[in-house]
Write an enzyme that holds these catalytic residues in place. Structure first.
Site, short mmCIF file in Angstrom:
data_model
loop_
_atom_site.label_atom_id
_atom_site.label_comp_id
_atom_site.label_asym_id
_atom_site.label_seq_id
_atom_site.Cartn_x
_atom_site.Cartn_y
_atom_site.Cartn_z
CB CYS A 92 -0.94 -0.02 1.19
SG CYS A 92 -0.20 -0.57 2.74
N1 LIG Z 1 -4.35 -4.73 5.03
C1 LIG Z 1 -3.78 -4.01 4.09
O1 LIG Z 1 -4.01 -2.77 3.96
C2 LIG Z 1 -2.83 -4.63 3.13
C3 LIG Z 1 -2.43 -5.96 3.23
N2 LIG Z 1 -1.60 -6.50 2.29
C4 LIG Z 1 -1.08 -7.87 2.40
O2 LIG Z 1 -2.14 -8.79 2.33
C5 LIG Z 1 -1.81 -9.98 3.06
C6 LIG Z 1 -2.96 -10.27 4.00
O3 LIG Z 1 -3.05 -9.17 4.89
P1 LIG Z 1 -4.39 -8.83 5.66
O4 LIG Z 1 -5.56 -9.20 4.87
O5 LIG Z 1 -4.24 -7.43 6.12
O6 LIG Z 1 -4.23 -9.84 6.93
P2 LIG Z 1 -5.34 -10.49 7.85
O7 LIG Z 1 -4.62 -10.93 9.06
O8 LIG Z 1 -6.49 -9.59 8.01
O9 LIG Z 1 -5.81 -11.77 7.03
C7 LIG Z 1 -4.97 -12.85 6.76
C8 LIG Z 1 -5.80 -14.09 6.55
O10 LIG Z 1 -4.92 -15.18 6.24
C9 LIG Z 1 -5.24 -16.27 7.11
N3 LIG Z 1 -4.03 -17.08 7.34
C10 LIG Z 1 -2.96 -16.77 8.09
N4 LIG Z 1 -2.06 -17.77 8.05
C11 LIG Z 1 -2.59 -18.75 7.28
C12 LIG Z 1 -2.15 -20.03 6.87
N5 LIG Z 1 -0.97 -20.53 7.25
N6 LIG Z 1 -2.96 -20.76 6.06
C13 LIG Z 1 -4.17 -20.30 5.68
N7 LIG Z 1 -4.65 -19.08 6.04
C14 LIG Z 1 -3.86 -18.32 6.82
C15 LIG Z 1 -5.73 -15.62 8.36
O11 LIG Z 1 -6.47 -16.54 9.13
P3 LIG Z 1 -6.60 -16.36 10.74
O12 LIG Z 1 -7.80 -15.50 10.94
O13 LIG Z 1 -6.77 -17.76 11.24
O14 LIG Z 1 -5.34 -15.73 11.23
C16 LIG Z 1 -6.59 -14.49 7.80
O15 LIG Z 1 -7.86 -14.94 7.43
C17 LIG Z 1 -0.51 -9.67 3.84
O16 LIG Z 1 0.57 -10.34 3.23
C18 LIG Z 1 -0.38 -8.16 3.73
O17 LIG Z 1 0.97 -7.78 3.70
C19 LIG Z 1 -1.21 -5.77 1.22
C20 LIG Z 1 -1.56 -4.47 1.08
C21 LIG Z 1 -2.34 -3.77 2.06
C1 LIG Z 2 -0.60 -0.09 9.15
C2 LIG Z 2 0.27 -1.28 8.94
O1 LIG Z 2 0.64 -2.00 9.85
N1 LIG Z 2 0.64 -1.50 7.71
C3 LIG Z 2 1.46 -2.60 7.30
C4 LIG Z 2 1.63 -2.53 5.84
C5 LIG Z 2 0.45 -3.07 5.16
C6 LIG Z 2 0.64 -4.53 4.87
O2 LIG Z 2 0.78 -5.38 5.70
O3 LIG Z 2 0.64 -4.92 3.67
P1 LIG Z 2 1.56 -4.60 2.49
O4 LIG Z 2 2.97 -4.76 2.90
O5 LIG Z 2 1.28 -5.69 1.56
O6 LIG Z 2 1.21 -3.27 2.02
C7 LIG Z 2 2.85 -2.52 7.91
O7 LIG Z 2 3.37 -1.44 8.10
O8 LIG Z 2 3.45 -3.60 8.11
#
Ligand SMILES: NC(=O)C1=CN([C@@H]2O[C@H](COP(=O)(O)OP(=O)(O)OC[C@H]3O[C@@H](n4cnc5c(N)ncnc54)[C@H](OP(=O)(O)O)[C@@H]3O)[C@@H](O)[C@H]2O)C=CC1
Ligand SMILES: CC(=O)N[C@@H](CCC(=O)OP(=O)(O)O)C(=O)O
Length: 312
Positions: free
Chosen positions: A117
């Protein structure tokens, strides 16, 4: 036959938002895993192999594991939203607006790494200036940012929203990553084409979705003493012909007295601003986006469409 899509991590923050975006689509079949089975390795493996496109919305280690499950199984294309493959040479970087060639690279790729992000905001500001020859490769770039707390996934959402959580965060705004070793730095440096490691200082605010990324520059250290007009013109030329990344006019930017990080929440667009006063030798380049929109789920759906040949 409709392409089959599996969102591994469908019940997490990014996964849910992708699911919502695909809900009204009758051109796709979404393979859905029950929430209680979300960590069932066998069931996930079956879905991963059945899918035409798997979108990984998992922590880095779990993403790498999913990729290893699919090793030798080339009929499944992968979009990885984690940090695991963003600077990997075998993966296309999923920022279609990076340069003129990137959209086509994504269209032809089997492996696509969705950008982070914060890097989406910072790279969108610096890369056009590097490519236009305005920003010297060795310029000491600093990136300061604030994100909505959904950026920290389910864990941070609970910490911010639940006052009874043992690790509850009561602050309305806080800095983190103070040792300057954030996981986004390599991605930012590589795709920003920066020779020096940028300083990256992120923070989180008490709002769910939204983001401001700031890159301040001294214009007398830019090639040719580039003016605000030159910088704005380079950004506008770079993003011509598409409507997801929008460069705000200098006149409109000059009228603003405040910028709200939540302004674009629940949208998939990103706005870029060039702030400052012409002739003063400084500019503040700013990207405004939703961390879960163009910063994650919106970009993943954009990449999905490119990989499926649906031009957007
Ligand atoms: N949130 C954001 O703004 C952004 C996130 N991302 C990326 O997206 C990815 C997901 O992040 P986010 O959605 O925020 O994280 P969350 O913790 O909200 O969701 C992750 C999901 O993955 C599941 N999970 C974790 N470990 C495993 C496993 N071993 N096998 C199967 N399922 C699993 C979790 O289950 P459980 O509930 O059991 O833990 C949960 O449902 C990350 O890599 C992050 O860096 C990228 C850009 C922005
Ligand atoms: C607010 C916050 O904790 N933000 C995360 C970044 C968002 C994320 O986990 O996903 P991407 O790396 O895929 O963007 C962090 O700084 O680790």
């Amino acid at each position: 036959m409709k392409p089959k899509i599996f969102i591994d991590g469908e019940h997490g923050t990014t996964g849910l938002q992708i699911r919502t975006r695909l809900a009204g689509r009758d051109d796709l079949e979404v393979l859905s895993i029950p929430e209680a089975e979300r960590r069932n390795r066998e069931m996930r493996a079956d879905f991963l192999k059945e899918a035409d496109v798997a979108i990984l919305c998992l922590p880095d280690d779990a993403s790498k594991e999913a990729v290893s499950i699919l090793e030798g199984h080339n009929s499944t294309k992968i979009i990885d939203t984690s940090t695991a493959h963003r600077v990997h040479p075998d993966w296309a970087y999923g920022f279609a607006e990076l340069d003129r060639a990137q959209r086509q690279k994504i269209e032809g790729a089997r492996l696509v790494a969705n950008p982070g992000c914060y890097p989406t905001g910072a790279i969108s500001l610096v890369r056009p200036l590097r490519d236009a020859g305005i920003l010297p490769g060795d310029y000491p770039v600093s990136v300061n940012a604030v994100s909505g707390y959904t950026g920290g996934g389910k864990q941070m959402i609970a910490q911010m929203e639940n006052p009874d959580a043992p690790d509850h965060i009561a602050a309305n705004h806080f800095l983190y990553a103070m040792p300057l070793k954030h996981k986004h730095v390599p991605e930012l440096q590589t795709h920003g084409r920066l020779e020096r490691k940028p300083i990256f200082s992120p923070s989180v605010g008490r709002f769910p979705q939204g983001m401001i990324v700031q890159v301040p520059l001294f214009t007398d250290d830019l090639n040719g003493n580039a003016s605000m007009q030159d910088i704005h013109a380079a950004l506008s030329a770079h993003y011509e012909g598409q409507d997801i990344v929008q460069v705000v006019t200098l006149a409109e930017s000059a009228m603003l007295s405040r910028l709200d990080p939540e302004e674009l929440h629940d949208t998939d667009i990103m706005k870029l601003y060039v702030f400052g006063t012409e002739g003063q030798g400084q500019v503040n380049l700013v990207a405004l986006l939703d961390n879960l929109g163009k910063g994650a789920s919106g970009a993943a759906v954009q990449n999905l469409d490119l990989m499926l040949g649906n031009h957007r």
